[in-house]
Design a protein around this motif. Sequence first.
Motif, PDB file in Angstrom:
ATOM      1  N   ALA A 101      -7.241 -29.690  -5.352  1.00 48.88           N
ATOM      2  CA  ALA A 101      -7.826 -29.031  -4.130  1.00 48.88           C
ATOM      3  C   ALA A 101      -9.372 -29.339  -4.248  1.00 48.88           C
ATOM      4  CB  ALA A 101      -7.145 -27.671  -4.104  1.00 48.88           C
ATOM      5  N   THR A 102      -9.841 -29.021  -5.382  1.00 46.60           N
ATOM      6  CA  THR A 102     -11.191 -29.136  -5.510  1.00 46.60           C
ATOM      7  C   THR A 102     -11.985 -30.684  -5.197  1.00 46.60           C
ATOM      8  OG1 THR A 102     -11.472 -27.274  -6.811  1.00 46.60           O
ATOM      9  CG2 THR A 102     -13.544 -28.644  -6.934  1.00 46.60           C
ATOM     10  N   ALA A 103     -11.153 -31.664  -5.814  1.00 46.93           N
ATOM     11  CA  ALA A 103     -11.482 -32.842  -5.676  1.00 46.93           C
ATOM     12  C   ALA A 103     -11.122 -33.567  -4.185  1.00 46.93           C
ATOM     13  CB  ALA A 103     -10.685 -33.794  -6.527  1.00 46.93           C
ATOM     14  N   TYR A 104     -10.175 -32.770  -3.593  1.00 44.07           N
ATOM     15  CA  TYR A 104      -9.801 -33.239  -2.170  1.00 44.07           C
ATOM     16  C   TYR A 104     -10.860 -32.714  -1.240  1.00 44.07           C
ATOM     17  CZ  TYR A 104      -7.654 -33.934   2.333  1.00 44.07           C
ATOM     18  OH  TYR A 104      -7.459 -34.328   3.749  1.00 44.07           O
ATOM     19  N   PHE A 105     -11.408 -31.495  -1.313  1.00 44.70           N
ATOM     20  CA  PHE A 105     -12.236 -30.794  -0.506  1.00 44.70           C
ATOM     21  C   PHE A 105     -13.667 -30.920  -0.761  1.00 44.70           C
ATOM     22  CE2 PHE A 105      -8.498 -28.126   0.494  1.00 44.70           C
ATOM     23  CZ  PHE A 105      -8.462 -28.204   1.706  1.00 44.70           C
ATOM     24  N   TYR A 106     -13.997 -31.477  -1.965  1.00 47.08           N
ATOM     25  CA  TYR A 106     -15.600 -31.493  -2.548  1.00 47.08           C
ATOM     26  C   TYR A 106     -16.109 -32.539  -1.454  1.00 47.08           C
ATOM     27  CZ  TYR A 106     -19.638 -31.448  -5.251  1.00 47.08           C
ATOM     28  OH  TYR A 106     -20.855 -31.300  -5.351  1.00 47.08           O
ATOM     29  N   ASP A 107     -17.267 -32.346  -0.854  1.00 53.14           N
ATOM     30  CA  ASP A 107     -17.988 -33.215  -0.126  1.00 53.14           C
ATOM     31  C   ASP A 107     -17.395 -33.579   1.318  1.00 53.14           C
ATOM     32  OD1 ASP A 107     -20.326 -33.462  -1.200  1.00 53.14           O
ATOM     33  OD2 ASP A 107     -20.068 -35.357  -2.496  1.00 53.14           O
ATOM     34  N   ASN A 108     -16.077 -32.814   1.459  1.00 49.33           N
ATOM     35  CA  ASN A 108     -15.495 -32.945   2.823  1.00 49.33           C
ATOM     36  C   ASN A 108     -15.788 -31.700   3.631  1.00 49.33           C
ATOM     37  OD1 ASN A 108     -14.426 -35.564   2.470  1.00 49.33           O
ATOM     38  ND2 ASN A 108     -12.575 -34.757   1.710  1.00 49.33           N
ATOM     39  N   LEU A 109     -16.805 -30.684   3.104  1.00 48.48           N
ATOM     40  CA  LEU A 109     -16.963 -29.383   3.906  1.00 48.48           C
ATOM     41  C   LEU A 109     -18.172 -29.755   4.865  1.00 48.48           C
ATOM     42  CD1 LEU A 109     -16.113 -27.076   1.090  1.00 48.48           C
ATOM     43  CD2 LEU A 109     -14.534 -27.662   3.008  1.00 48.48           C
ATOM     44  N   PRO A 110     -18.270 -28.708   5.859  1.00 45.94           N
ATOM     45  CA  PRO A 110     -19.695 -28.863   6.652  1.00 45.94           C
ATOM     46  C   PRO A 110     -20.764 -28.963   6.091  1.00 45.94           C
ATOM     47  CG  PRO A 110     -17.843 -27.485   7.720  1.00 45.94           C
ATOM     48  CD  PRO A 110     -17.436 -27.740   6.238  1.00 45.94           C
ATOM     49  N   SER A 111     -21.046 -28.002   5.334  1.00 43.83           N
ATOM     50  CA  SER A 111     -22.402 -27.972   4.652  1.00 43.83           C
ATOM     51  C   SER A 111     -22.627 -28.206   3.158  1.00 43.83           C
ATOM     52  CB  SER A 111     -23.075 -26.643   5.056  1.00 43.83           C
ATOM     53  OG  SER A 111     -22.429 -25.621   4.605  1.00 43.83           O
ATOM     54  N   PRO A 112     -23.391 -28.430   2.385  1.00 45.64           N
ATOM     55  CA  PRO A 112     -23.386 -28.358   1.040  1.00 45.64           C
ATOM     56  C   PRO A 112     -23.299 -27.218   0.228  1.00 45.64           C
ATOM     57  CG  PRO A 112     -25.443 -29.438   2.107  1.00 45.64           C
ATOM     58  CD  PRO A 112     -24.676 -28.704   2.947  1.00 45.64           C
ATOM     59  N   PHE A 113     -23.835 -26.059   1.090  1.00 46.66           N
ATOM     60  CA  PHE A 113     -23.522 -24.864   0.290  1.00 46.66           C
ATOM     61  C   PHE A 113     -22.047 -24.399   0.158  1.00 46.66           C
ATOM     62  CE2 PHE A 113     -23.191 -20.099   0.673  1.00 46.66           C
ATOM     63  CZ  PHE A 113     -23.826 -19.633  -0.385  1.00 46.66           C
ATOM     64  N   GLU A 114     -21.347 -24.839   1.137  1.00 49.80           N
ATOM     65  CA  GLU A 114     -19.696 -24.491   0.941  1.00 49.80           C
ATOM     66  C   GLU A 114     -19.065 -25.471  -0.311  1.00 49.80           C
ATOM     67  OE1 GLU A 114     -18.190 -25.553   4.616  1.00 49.80           O
ATOM     68  OE2 GLU A 114     -18.836 -23.891   5.783  1.00 49.80           O
ATOM     69  N   ASN A 115     -19.763 -26.368  -0.641  1.00 49.12           N
ATOM     70  CA  ASN A 115     -19.308 -27.026  -1.974  1.00 49.12           C
ATOM     71  C   ASN A 115     -19.603 -26.061  -3.139  1.00 49.12           C
ATOM     72  OD1 ASN A 115     -18.459 -29.444  -0.738  1.00 49.12           O
ATOM     73  ND2 ASN A 115     -20.530 -30.489  -0.796  1.00 49.12           N
ATOM     74  N   TRP A 116     -20.900 -25.501  -3.451  1.00 46.63           N
ATOM     75  CA  TRP A 116     -20.960 -24.485  -4.221  1.00 46.63           C
ATOM     76  C   TRP A 116     -19.978 -23.376  -4.348  1.00 46.63           C
ATOM     77  CZ3 TRP A 116     -23.331 -26.244  -8.500  1.00 46.63           C
ATOM     78  CH2 TRP A 116     -24.183 -27.092  -8.143  1.00 46.63           C
ATOM     79  N   MET A 117     -19.637 -23.164  -2.970  1.00 47.26           N
ATOM     80  CA  MET A 117     -18.660 -22.016  -3.129  1.00 47.26           C
ATOM     81  C   MET A 117     -17.245 -22.279  -3.403  1.00 47.26           C
ATOM     82  SD  MET A 117     -19.743 -19.597   0.477  1.00 47.26           S
ATOM     83  CE  MET A 117     -18.785 -20.651   1.515  1.00 47.26           C
ATOM     84  N   LEU A 118     -17.049 -23.564  -3.113  1.00 47.36           N
ATOM     85  CA  LEU A 118     -15.649 -24.053  -3.608  1.00 47.36           C
ATOM     86  C   LEU A 118     -15.656 -24.327  -5.099  1.00 47.36           C
ATOM     87  CD1 LEU A 118     -13.083 -25.497  -2.867  1.00 47.36           C
ATOM     88  CD2 LEU A 118     -14.323 -27.754  -2.787  1.00 47.36           C
ATOM     89  N   LEU A 119     -16.691 -24.797  -5.617  1.00 50.13           N
ATOM     90  CA  LEU A 119     -16.570 -24.709  -7.082  1.00 50.13           C
ATOM     91  C   LEU A 119     -16.573 -23.389  -7.842  1.00 50.13           C
ATOM     92  CD1 LEU A 119     -19.471 -27.608  -7.677  1.00 50.13           C
ATOM     93  CD2 LEU A 119     -16.831 -27.804  -8.005  1.00 50.13           C
ATOM     94  N   ALA A 120     -17.109 -22.549  -7.373  1.00 51.70           N
ATOM     95  CA  ALA A 120     -17.144 -21.109  -7.947  1.00 51.70           C
ATOM     96  C   ALA A 120     -15.962 -20.707  -7.675  1.00 51.70           C
ATOM     97  CB  ALA A 120     -18.244 -20.258  -7.220  1.00 51.70           C
ATOM     98  N   ALA A 121     -15.114 -20.830  -6.524  1.00 49.56           N
ATOM     99  CA  ALA A 121     -13.785 -20.315  -6.028  1.00 49.56           C
ATOM    100  C   ALA A 121     -12.754 -20.852  -7.250  1.00 49.56           C
ATOM    101  CB  ALA A 121     -13.539 -20.311  -4.730  1.00 49.56           C
ATOM    102  N   ALA A 122     -13.119 -22.072  -7.663  1.00 45.58           N
ATOM    103  CA  ALA A 122     -12.235 -22.866  -8.333  1.00 45.58           C
ATOM    104  C   ALA A 122     -12.327 -22.382  -9.576  1.00 45.58           C
ATOM    105  CB  ALA A 122     -12.302 -24.372  -8.202  1.00 45.58           C
ATOM    106  N   GLY A 123     -13.561 -22.345 -10.032  1.00 45.39           N
ATOM    107  CA  GLY A 123     -13.969 -21.767 -11.469  1.00 45.39           C
ATOM    108  C   GLY A 123     -13.262 -20.481 -11.751  1.00 45.39           C
ATOM    109  N   ALA A 124     -13.467 -19.515 -10.712  1.00 48.87           N
ATOM    110  CA  ALA A 124     -12.763 -18.002 -11.068  1.00 48.87           C
ATOM    111  C   ALA A 124     -11.248 -18.486 -10.970  1.00 48.87           C
ATOM    112  CB  ALA A 124     -13.540 -17.262  -9.640  1.00 48.87           C
ATOM    113  N   LEU A 125     -10.731 -19.062 -10.218  1.00 48.95           N
ATOM    114  CA  LEU A 125      -9.306 -19.284 -10.244  1.00 48.95           C
ATOM    115  C   LEU A 125      -8.915 -19.638 -11.846  1.00 48.95           C
ATOM    116  CD1 LEU A 125      -6.800 -19.070  -8.324  1.00 48.95           C
ATOM    117  CD2 LEU A 125      -6.968 -21.418  -7.793  1.00 48.95           C
ATOM    118  N   VAL A 126      -9.570 -20.726 -12.228  1.00 50.01           N
ATOM    119  CA  VAL A 126      -9.169 -21.337 -13.432  1.00 50.01           C
ATOM    120  C   VAL A 126      -9.408 -20.342 -14.484  1.00 50.01           C
ATOM    121  CG1 VAL A 126      -9.699 -23.139 -15.089  1.00 50.01           C
ATOM    122  CG2 VAL A 126      -9.417 -23.789 -12.856  1.00 50.01           C
TER     123      VAL A 126
END
Length: 184
Positions: free
Chosen positions: A48-73
């Motif tokens: 999911a992280t690989a699919y959604f990374y850089d496909n989100l509207p703003s760059p800040f959301e990429n960091w939120m995606l990575l933080a959520a994936a890191g917390a989940l892992v």
Amino acid sequence: MTQPVTLGGRPTMPPPGVPTEELLIARFRAHARRLFWSALVLIAAFGATAYFYDNLPSPFENWMLLAAAGALVLLLVVVPYVVWYSRSVTVTTRRVIVNHGIGARNRQEMSHARGYTIGVRRGVLQRMWGVGTITLSNGVDAALRLANVPNVTLVHETLADQIEVSQILAHRDAQSGPDGYPGS
């Protein structure tokens, strides 16, 4: 003076009155099947992280995606692995030792010489995975429960053999005289 019983030149039993050396028979952890869901979460989080990374509207959301994936892992993969890895069972020629705990280590032991009953339970899923739960009880102390033991039949037979050998040695030493030989 009697000589120790030998098999192929190696002693199989020590002479009477001589303390036996404690040897390691087996060391194992619970079956890793409980990490199955953690592996699936890890694969899904990376996918999911690989699919959604850089496909989100703003760059800040990429960091939120990575933080959520890191917390989940961290919560669903790393913590269950550390908990599984922190529990181990050691079987020696004298006792069964169960260690568990992450920060503070807890240790429970049960001596073969005191004797104990061995209960084996294998549910449907445990039979599919080739594991079982062994309960050791000597009637005095709290029962020692070994959950999801791999090769449960082999471990059960090994424990039964160790009880028998320990009790034979204890009986033989009790029957021998003060100098270690029967009738003295």
